[in-house]
Write a protein that holds these residues in place. Structure first.
Motif, PDB file in Angstrom:
ATOM      1  N   ARG A  30       0.838  -1.186   0.000  1.00 17.95           N
ATOM      2  CA  ARG A  30       0.000   0.000   0.000  1.00 17.95           C
ATOM      3  C   ARG A  30       0.880   1.246   0.000  1.00 17.95           C
ATOM      4  NH1 ARG A  30      -3.215  -3.388   3.463  1.00 17.95           N
ATOM      5  NH2 ARG A  30      -5.341  -3.590   2.700  1.00 17.95           N
ATOM      6  N   ASN A  77     -14.148   6.135   1.577  1.00 20.51           N
ATOM      7  CA  ASN A  77     -13.320   6.814   0.581  1.00 20.51           C
ATOM      8  C   ASN A  77     -12.995   8.255   0.957  1.00 20.51           C
ATOM      9  OD1 ASN A  77     -13.061   4.688  -1.307  1.00 20.51           O
ATOM     10  ND2 ASN A  77     -15.133   5.069  -2.051  1.00 20.51           N
ATOM     11  N   ASN A 116      -9.170   9.030   1.521  1.00 18.66           N
ATOM     12  CA  ASN A 116      -8.428   8.907   0.266  1.00 18.66           C
ATOM     13  C   ASN A 116      -8.794  10.015  -0.709  1.00 18.66           C
ATOM     14  OD1 ASN A 116      -6.904   6.665   0.949  1.00 18.66           O
ATOM     15  ND2 ASN A 116      -8.433   5.215   0.216  1.00 18.66           N
ATOM     16  N   ARG A 150      -6.318  12.850  -2.369  1.00 18.21           N
ATOM     17  CA  ARG A 150      -6.210  13.116  -3.818  1.00 18.21           C
ATOM     18  C   ARG A 150      -6.351  14.617  -4.093  1.00 18.21           C
ATOM     19  NH1 ARG A 150      -4.684   9.423  -2.534  1.00 18.21           N
ATOM     20  NH2 ARG A 150      -5.413   7.260  -2.699  1.00 18.21           N
ATOM     21  N   LYS A 163      -2.901   7.812  -5.687  1.00 20.12           N
ATOM     22  CA  LYS A 163      -3.024   6.513  -5.010  1.00 20.12           C
ATOM     23  C   LYS A 163      -1.718   5.743  -4.948  1.00 20.12           C
ATOM     24  CE  LYS A 163      -4.703   4.301  -9.228  1.00 20.12           C
ATOM     25  NZ  LYS A 163      -4.313   2.994  -9.541  1.00 20.12           N
ATOM     26  N   THR A 221      -2.042   6.700   0.847  1.00 25.55           N
ATOM     27  CA  THR A 221      -3.420   6.286   1.073  1.00 25.55           C
ATOM     28  C   THR A 221      -3.744   6.387   2.556  1.00 25.55           C
ATOM     29  OG1 THR A 221      -2.819   3.973   1.450  1.00 25.55           O
ATOM     30  CG2 THR A 221      -3.288   4.620  -0.837  1.00 25.55           C
TER      31      THR A 221
END
Length: 402
Positions: A197, A306, A309, A313, A319, A323
């Motif tokens: 990750r 989400n 995340n 962004r 990504k 994360t």
């Protein structure tokens, strides 16, 4: 003497023979059963023809005639019936039945999230649901897995295979399956490309990340979650579902119940002075509800999985760079560099300890050290955010004023 129909209902307890080994057995309770006593291979055996009065005398004699014919042909009627029942039971034991038994057994071990994922993975193998366990072969399982693989979901394919294997191994252990058909599929699936990750783990990069997080201009709850994430480095699912009932501001602890944890083991996160400042600031905003970070649409649900995340962004971290889960790798990497004991770090990350006795010992033994570590970690992050040139060392940290 032959039995008489009119006398059957009034016969006393005992065995009452009709001829050729057929008899009506009257139980002390009054229940009555037709049975046949015969010999095969020199050994005495018995076969039941059903209860009276559901099965009358004429029908019992018909059953007897058919059974004697099978015996004369060299067959054992009782053995045949047992084989038929085993076949019926095998046909009734479908993959779905065995799967649900396995899931029920795991309910006390796995978290609700992991259970939901397991059910989803099994739904991708629904073609096996109605198949008797005894009929599921390696080619049948492979056909199911190929459908998933054809969509490009290689990791998911392997996870489905793993879950199917767990069900069959459970079946073997409980005597409902002869073997695990997935064991023959080694090398039959496309390999999974292992990727870690995304996470920023170098001090300079972490400093830039922390300063960038301070610039986020979204919802106050999201801002608070972004600031708290690196301080507690919990699993994203636990962070977003944090409840005020789990927070003890006076004891400076976040107590996550077993039902929310991956391995159903209650977990405590010591809260640093910095984490307490964030939560106390959030309390007037969401403290009237259940969740610390409720959904923007309804207070009955936590924020979306989400949310973190998406915020990253918007801040420019793609990504492949960072994360929500990456905060755990970030903390693990730098805490090891700071010299904290691996067992203390692993326990704070809530990684499962295989040895249950050792795990219980570590929970109690390491709590004081974990509290020190969490405060030292928060201090270190403050120094990085401020742009101080500090080495990842325990000696470079000091407890701030609360």
């Amino acid at each position: 003497m032959k039995l008489k129909v009119r006398a059957l209902a009034s016969l006393p307890a005992g065995k009452h023979f009709d001829g050729h080994g057929l008899y009506l057995e009257v139980m002390a309770s009054g229940s009555r059963f037709w049975r046949w006593k015969y010999r095969v291979g020199g050994k005495e055996s018995r076969l039941s023809f059903g209860p009276f009065p559901e099965v009358g005398l004429a029908e019992a004699r018909d059953h007897l005639a058919a059974a004697r014919a099978r015996l004369r042909a060299g067959n054992d009627p009782a053995a045949e019936r047992k084989a038929e029942r085993r076949q019926q039971q095998a046909e009734a034991m479908t993959f779905a039945v065995l799967r649900d038994e396995w899931l029920a057994l795991q309910a006390s071990v796995l978290s609700l999230t992991t259970m939901a994922k397991a059910r989803w993975l099994f739904s991708l193998a629904s073609d096996l649901d109605t198949a008797p366990v005894s009929s599921v072969t390696a080619p049948k399982v492979l056909a199911v897995l190929r459908k998933i693989e054809a969509q490009g979901h290689h990791e998911t394919t392997h996870r489905v295979k793993q879950r199917i294997s767990q069900v069959f191994r459970f079946g073997v252990a409980t005597g409902r399956a002869e073997h695990d058909p997935t064991s023959a599929l080694r090398g039959a699936l496309a390999p999974v490309k292992v990727t870690n990750r995304a996470a920023i783990i170098d001090p300079k990069g972490v400093a830039d990340l922390l300063r960038t997080l301070e610039t986020y201009g979204g919802a106050p709850t999201t801002v608070a979650a972004l600031k708290l994430a690196p301080l507690v480095f919990a699993r994203p699912g636990n962070l977003r579902a944090m409840e005020w009932a789990e927070i003890d501001l006076n004891a400076a602890e976040w107590r996550i119940p077993a039902g929310k944890m991956k391995m159903r083991d209650a977990h405590v996160v010591p809260l640093s002075a910095q984490a307490l400042v964030i939560l106390r600031g959030l309390k007037p905003i969401t403290g009237h509800g259940r969740y610390c970070f409720p959904s923007l649409l309804t207070g009955d649900r936590p924020m979306s999985d989400n949310t973190i995340n998406t915020a990253l962004r918007r801040l420019g971290f793609d990504k492949d760079t960072m994360t929500g889960h990456g905060f755990r790798a970030l903390a693990s990497s730098l805490l090891h560099e700071m010299g904290w004991a691996p067992d203390v770090i692993e326990r704070q990350l809530a990684h499962a300890e295989r040895n249950k006795v050792r795990a219980a010992y570590h929970r109690a033994q390491y709590m004081a050290e974990r509290k020190k570590m969490m405060q030292a970690w928060a201090d270190y992050l403050d120094q990085l955010r401020a742009g101080e040139s500090v080495a990842a060392s325990k000696r470079k940290t000091s407890k701030p004023k609360a």
